[in-house]
Structure formats: structure tokens, C-alpha cells
Write an enzyme that holds these catalytic residues in place. Sequence first.
Site, PDB file in Angstrom:
ATOM      1  N   LYS A   1       0.797  -1.232   0.000  1.00 46.58           N
ATOM      2  CA  LYS A   1       0.000   0.000   0.000  1.00 46.58           C
ATOM      3  C   LYS A   1       0.828   1.278   0.000  1.00 46.58           C
ATOM      4  CE  LYS A   1      -4.108  -1.971   2.201  1.00 46.58           C
ATOM      5  NZ  LYS A   1      -5.047  -1.867   3.336  1.00 46.58           N
TER       6      LYS A   1
ATOM      7  N   ASP B   1      -9.817   2.752   2.310  1.00 49.40           N
ATOM      8  CA  ASP B   1      -9.852   1.987   3.562  1.00 49.40           C
ATOM      9  C   ASP B   1     -10.525   2.762   4.685  1.00 49.40           C
ATOM     10  OD1 ASP B   1      -8.721  -0.448   2.858  1.00 49.40           O
ATOM     11  OD2 ASP B   1      -6.675   0.203   3.260  1.00 49.40           O
TER      12      ASP B   1
END
Length: 285
Positions: free
Chosen positions: A71, A107
Site C-alpha cells: 500500500k 480503507d
Amino acid sequence: MGKNYRSELVGAFGCPIDENPTGVMEEAAFQAKGLDYRYLTIKVNEGDLEDAMKAVRAFNMRGINLTIPHKVEVLRYLDELSEAAELIGAVNMVVNKDGKLWGENTDGKGFLTSLRGEGISVEGKAVTVLGAGGAARAISVECALAGAAKVNIANRDAERGTELAGLINERTGADASFLPWDTKLKVPADTDILINATSVGLYPNVNDKPDVDYDTIKPEMTVSDVIFNDPHTLFLWEAGRRGAKTINGLGMLVNQGALNFTLWTGVEAPVDVMTQTLKNEFGLK
């Protein structure tokens, strides 16, 4: 024009990734909306991400999800970032816009949506986050932007934890503090919402739990876990034993997946279908 035998491709890069059920959920959503898309769950080892991102362009994929451990590293291979992704410093989804790769982080947004679905708001609350990696950064920043009064960052690596707390103090209205986590962590007594944003409990280590003094969890707290490969994590089980309200990682997974679906397709996501698909996968009612 003749028949089109080519499906649009999206997917996920990560390692480990075998137990990630996102593809089942997204494929059900594509089918429900009559879209000829395929979701590929692809194991990409650490060190191989550059080649994998080249493949996104080479295969004309519509986009890709990023999970552990990619990420943060993926930032170097992108052309553009959303404002939120730039602030968070991590990306969990990419859209391929005619060969230009645009990164976003859904997220934290998905996490907040899952809390709201359980009647929980972060506004004015004290939030304690375990971890300072990609998911933790997204959740911490989004909680701060949504009006959390206080954000505690507990992390093993002091440099990363201090940096994240400093970012929140500098760029948001929340008061952030770093909590050293070199022994069993005592949850601050004023915590309203406790979040495990580490990878502890992720498959295949499903019998692991964060090193926390669970007796410092109080019944008035809300405790959430981002781990979704088994929504009944030991972390949540321990919190539930102490009377806390618990929220598993399925809601976050569904809601960030719904945002990703729409960013890739331009179509509103069938959230109910996605939720039920995941529940079926895990044998939940």
C-alpha cells in the site's frame, strides 16, 4: 460492431492474498449489475510490485486493489493521487485512466461507513489505533478528518508512530499522540473506540492476537478489527468478554469494496448483494 469477447479486468495484488475474499464479493456485484468485468486475485511478492504495476498498463486493466505489503510502495509507480491518498501516504486502490494510474485510499472511508452502520460516530471521540501501516494511516487520518477529538497511535516502530501522530497534528484538527508499544499495551482509559489496524490475526496466523492488556478494555468502549479473513478474531473475542461492543472487519471490506466498484465502473455498487455474498462466504446470517 461485432461481438466483444474481452472482459474488463480489475483485481488485487498482495502477499499473503490466498484468503482474501474481495474477488467473490466484487464478481457478485458485477453480475448483479450486468457488467462484463473479472476480478483477479494475484499473489505479488515483496520486490515484484514494479513489474506488477507495469502489467496493469500492459493488460489495459481498469484498476487494481493493493493490500499487504504494497500500500505504501505503490506510490512510486503512480501518476496521480487523490487528496486523501496524498495525505495518508498509502493507496489501496488504483484506477487506470487511459494509461495514467490514479491512486486513492478507500480503507478509512469504508471503515467510517461501517461504524456509522452500527450507529457509531467518531466525532468528538477519543480513538486509539493499533498500528501505523497502510490501513492504520488511512483509518487514523479519516477519523481525524471526521472530527475525532483525540487519536492515539500505538506502534512497535517509534519512528513510524511518531511520524503519523505528527501528520495528524499538523494537517487535521485532532490532537494526536504516539503510544510506545514495546510491552503489553494498556489501552488509555479515555478511549471511546479501539481499532486493531495491524495485520495480527491475518491468515494464516488466525490464532494470534495483538499484545494488549485486555483487562484495560472497558464495557463502554467500541472495539473494531480490520481483519476480515475470519471475522471472529481473538482480538474481538477478548474485547467482547469484557463487555465492549465489537465490530468486525466485514463492514469495512464491503464499504471500501463498494467505493472501489463505483470508481472502476462508474456504476452505483449493489451494497446489499456484496454484504450478503461475504456473509455467505463466512457462514454468517
